[in-house]
Design a protein around this motif. Structure first.
Motif, PDB file in Angstrom:
ATOM      1  N   GLU A  89       0.912  -1.151   0.001  1.00 11.30           N
ATOM      2  CA  GLU A  89      -0.055  -0.023   0.072  1.00 11.30           C
ATOM      3  C   GLU A  89       0.826   1.262   0.051  1.00 11.30           C
ATOM      4  OE1 GLU A  89      -2.460  -0.659   3.287  1.00 11.30           O
ATOM      5  OE2 GLU A  89      -3.886  -1.990   2.501  1.00 11.30           O
ATOM      6  N   MET A  90       1.831   1.372   0.814  1.00 12.24           N
ATOM      7  CA  MET A  90       2.870   2.273   1.071  1.00 12.24           C
ATOM      8  C   MET A  90       3.696   2.689  -0.530  1.00 12.24           C
ATOM      9  SD  MET A  90       4.474   1.711   4.801  1.00 12.24           S
ATOM     10  CE  MET A  90       5.359   3.204   4.818  1.00 12.24           C
ATOM     11  N   ARG A  91       3.941   1.506  -1.444  1.00  9.32           N
ATOM     12  CA  ARG A  91       4.591   1.785  -2.243  1.00  9.32           C
ATOM     13  C   ARG A  91       3.868   2.333  -3.389  1.00  9.32           C
ATOM     14  NH1 ARG A  91       6.109  -3.680  -1.183  1.00  9.32           N
ATOM     15  NH2 ARG A  91       8.288  -3.821  -0.748  1.00  9.32           N
ATOM     16  N   ASN A  92       2.483   2.041  -3.472  1.00 12.78           N
ATOM     17  CA  ASN A  92       1.538   2.588  -4.472  1.00 12.78           C
ATOM     18  C   ASN A  92       0.998   3.952  -4.077  1.00 12.78           C
ATOM     19  OD1 ASN A  92       1.445  -0.081  -5.688  1.00 12.78           O
ATOM     20  ND2 ASN A  92      -0.356  -0.848  -4.557  1.00 12.78           N
ATOM     21  N   SER A  93       0.889   4.345  -2.756  1.00 12.52           N
ATOM     22  CA  SER A  93       0.649   5.548  -2.267  1.00 12.52           C
ATOM     23  C   SER A  93       1.832   6.677  -2.582  1.00 12.52           C
ATOM     24  CB  SER A  93      -0.010   5.689  -1.193  1.00 12.52           C
ATOM     25  OG  SER A  93       1.168   5.541  -0.037  1.00 12.52           O
ATOM     26  N   LEU A  94       2.948   6.213  -2.761  1.00 12.90           N
ATOM     27  CA  LEU A  94       4.134   7.167  -2.994  1.00 12.90           C
ATOM     28  C   LEU A  94       4.824   7.137  -3.997  1.00 12.90           C
ATOM     29  CD1 LEU A  94       5.609   6.553   0.891  1.00 12.90           C
ATOM     30  CD2 LEU A  94       4.468   8.479   0.081  1.00 12.90           C
ATOM     31  N   LYS A  95       4.129   6.552  -4.986  1.00 14.76           N
ATOM     32  CA  LYS A  95       4.800   6.450  -6.375  1.00 14.76           C
ATOM     33  C   LYS A  95       5.113   7.981  -6.818  1.00 14.76           C
ATOM     34  CE  LYS A  95       3.425   1.835  -8.132  1.00 14.76           C
ATOM     35  NZ  LYS A  95       2.548   1.572  -9.164  1.00 14.76           N
ATOM     36  N   SER A  96       3.937   9.025  -6.816  1.00 14.64           N
ATOM     37  CA  SER A  96       4.347  10.399  -7.263  1.00 14.64           C
ATOM     38  C   SER A  96       5.342  10.986  -6.394  1.00 14.64           C
ATOM     39  CB  SER A  96       2.787  11.102  -7.356  1.00 14.64           C
ATOM     40  OG  SER A  96       2.409  11.206  -5.971  1.00 14.64           O
ATOM     41  N   TRP A  97       5.337  10.826  -5.077  1.00 14.09           N
ATOM     42  CA  TRP A  97       6.246  11.059  -4.319  1.00 14.09           C
ATOM     43  C   TRP A  97       7.614  10.862  -4.418  1.00 14.09           C
ATOM     44  CZ3 TRP A  97       9.743   8.523  -1.128  1.00 14.09           C
ATOM     45  CH2 TRP A  97      10.545   9.270  -0.347  1.00 14.09           C
TER      46      TRP A  97
END
Length: 179
Positions: free
Chosen positions: A11-19
């Motif tokens: 979940e973290m990997r997916n949510s932080l792609k743009s970051w």
């Protein structure tokens, strides 16, 4: 617990792609503004097994793992490593106590790199690894190769009888060059 951690990391990997993309651009911009040459900048999220092992061995929770996200910067020379470090410590706030100079003090297997953790304006603390092209080549294919020491239960030191002949020669030369 491992399965739950794996789901949370996904979940973290997916949510932080743009970051991660923004951090990548910020790193490049900081180096380019000061005309610091770099060969490559890449990033990764630490594997679940590595996170789990670190949490258990150091009694940490997920929020205390500062190398969960890491950017690797490859520069042409050793002196470029230190110059890039100075520039990046100006661009991002360094985390006190989270700097390791494996260039001046290589690991037993010959691994060399600078590791620092920084706080961006937005997002989580992340690690930056800075190494020269030669150091990177050695870490990927030489005696410091991750795959090589993982075969030795990950203790970071390979017994000389387990090394191929060329690695034994490299180790001898490295020891002589550090004296």
């Amino acid at each position: 617990a491992y399965h739950t951690l794996n789901i949370r990391l996904s979940e973290m990997r997916n949510s932080l792609k743009s970051w991660a993309g923004k951090c990548d651009r910020d790193l490049r911009d900081a180096l380019e503004k000061k005309m610091i040459p770099y060969i490559n900048i890449s990033h990764r999220v630490k594997h679940t097994a590595g996170v789990w092992k670190k949490m258990k061995s150091k009694d940490l929770n997920l929020d205390e793992i500062h190398d969960l996200y890491a950017f690797r910067i490859i520069v042409p020379t050793e002196s470029d490593c230190y110059t890039a470090l100075g520039i990046l410590h100006q661009a991002f706030k360094p985390v006190i106590g989270r700097f390791k100079d494996y260039i001046a003090h290589p690991k037993q297997n010959g691994y060399q790199s600078l590791h620092t953790c920084v706080m961006p304006k937005e997002g989580p603390i992340f690690e930056i690894q800075i190494r020269s092209a030669a150091m990177h080549q050695h870490s990927e294919n030489g005696t410091a190769a991750h795959w090589l020491y993982k075969q030795n239960n990950g203790n970071g030191f390979i017994k000389s009888d387990k090394l191929p002949w060329w690695a034994k020669i490299l180790r001898i030369l490295m020891i002589k060059n550090t004296r």
